[in-house]
Design a protein around this motif. Sequence first.
Motif, PDB file in Angstrom:
ATOM      1  N   PHE A  65     -22.492   7.513  31.008  1.00  0.00           N
ATOM      2  CA  PHE A  65     -23.549   7.401  30.308  1.00  0.00           C
ATOM      3  C   PHE A  65     -24.656   7.916  31.192  1.00  0.00           C
ATOM      4  N   THR A 117     -27.351   9.324  21.491  1.00  0.00           N
ATOM      5  CA  THR A 117     -27.992   8.454  20.721  1.00  0.00           C
ATOM      6  C   THR A 117     -29.559   8.626  21.388  1.00  0.00           C
ATOM      7  N   SER A 140     -28.725   7.766  30.697  1.00  0.00           N
ATOM      8  CA  SER A 140     -29.906   7.163  29.865  1.00  0.00           C
ATOM      9  C   SER A 140     -31.014   8.233  29.845  1.00  0.00           C
ATOM     10  N   THR A 141     -31.821   7.698  28.677  1.00  0.00           N
ATOM     11  CA  THR A 141     -33.136   8.753  28.837  1.00  0.00           C
ATOM     12  C   THR A 141     -33.968   8.788  29.996  1.00  0.00           C
ATOM     13  N   HIS A 142     -33.797   7.489  30.725  1.00  0.00           N
ATOM     14  CA  HIS A 142     -34.716   7.567  31.980  1.00  0.00           C
ATOM     15  C   HIS A 142     -34.150   8.773  33.049  1.00  0.00           C
ATOM     16  N   SER A 158     -27.036  11.172  35.969  1.00  0.00           N
ATOM     17  CA  SER A 158     -28.234  12.001  35.788  1.00  0.00           C
ATOM     18  C   SER A 158     -28.346  13.485  35.622  1.00  0.00           C
ATOM     19  N   LEU A 207     -30.861   6.321  22.942  1.00  0.00           N
ATOM     20  CA  LEU A 207     -30.941   5.830  24.269  1.00  0.00           C
ATOM     21  C   LEU A 207     -30.466   6.742  25.483  1.00  0.00           C
ATOM     22  N   GLY A 208     -29.598   7.761  25.088  1.00  0.00           N
ATOM     23  CA  GLY A 208     -29.121   8.816  25.912  1.00  0.00           C
ATOM     24  C   GLY A 208     -27.920   9.359  25.164  1.00  0.00           C
ATOM     25  N   ILE A 264     -22.514   5.779  35.645  1.00  0.00           N
ATOM     26  CA  ILE A 264     -24.020   6.355  35.271  1.00  0.00           C
ATOM     27  C   ILE A 264     -24.324   7.453  35.693  1.00  0.00           C
TER      28      ILE A 264
END
Length: 172
Positions: free
Chosen positions: A107, A93, A109-111, A162, A95-96, A160
């Motif tokens: 998940f 998505t 995230s885009t960050h 990365s 958002l990630g 979460i």
Amino acid sequence: MFFHLTLEKDLHIHPKHCGPNLFTIAQQQLYSEVEGTCSGRYGFIITITSVDFISKGKVLESSGYVVFQVRYKAIIFKPFKGEVLDAIVTKVTNLGFFAEAGPLSIFVSTHLIPSDMEFDAQSANPCFVSDDGKHKISKDDEVRLQIKGTRVDATEIFAIGSIREDYLGVIS
């Protein structure tokens, strides 16, 4: 991370199963109730490797069920912060993206995706593409990621992740 632990459980067997195959039925019920479940305390129970002990049963006067205390060994999967895993991307998505490493849903995230990767909504499949076009993250791609945190519920574990560190990202 995987562990080989000794666990215990009380099994409730219906009275109709009391007979010559009682212990076989008890083992079958243990496998069906335990394998593939998630315990917040221990993690995901992948498989039972051995049944070490089945106690003598105690009959519950109110229902007629027989209760056995069972001790067994099982292979457990429990993710930890900082652990590096290989996972399969299941959904992308803006958002990630979501990925799965066995039973664990992660998940990213885009960050926590490198800054040179942008979301591309124009393509047929949503994906993240690097500025030079060499790297692309889309559904069913394999990625190497690092767990940044976990949330443990009674019956589920979420994480979460990365891919913003060295040696993380799409596996070619």
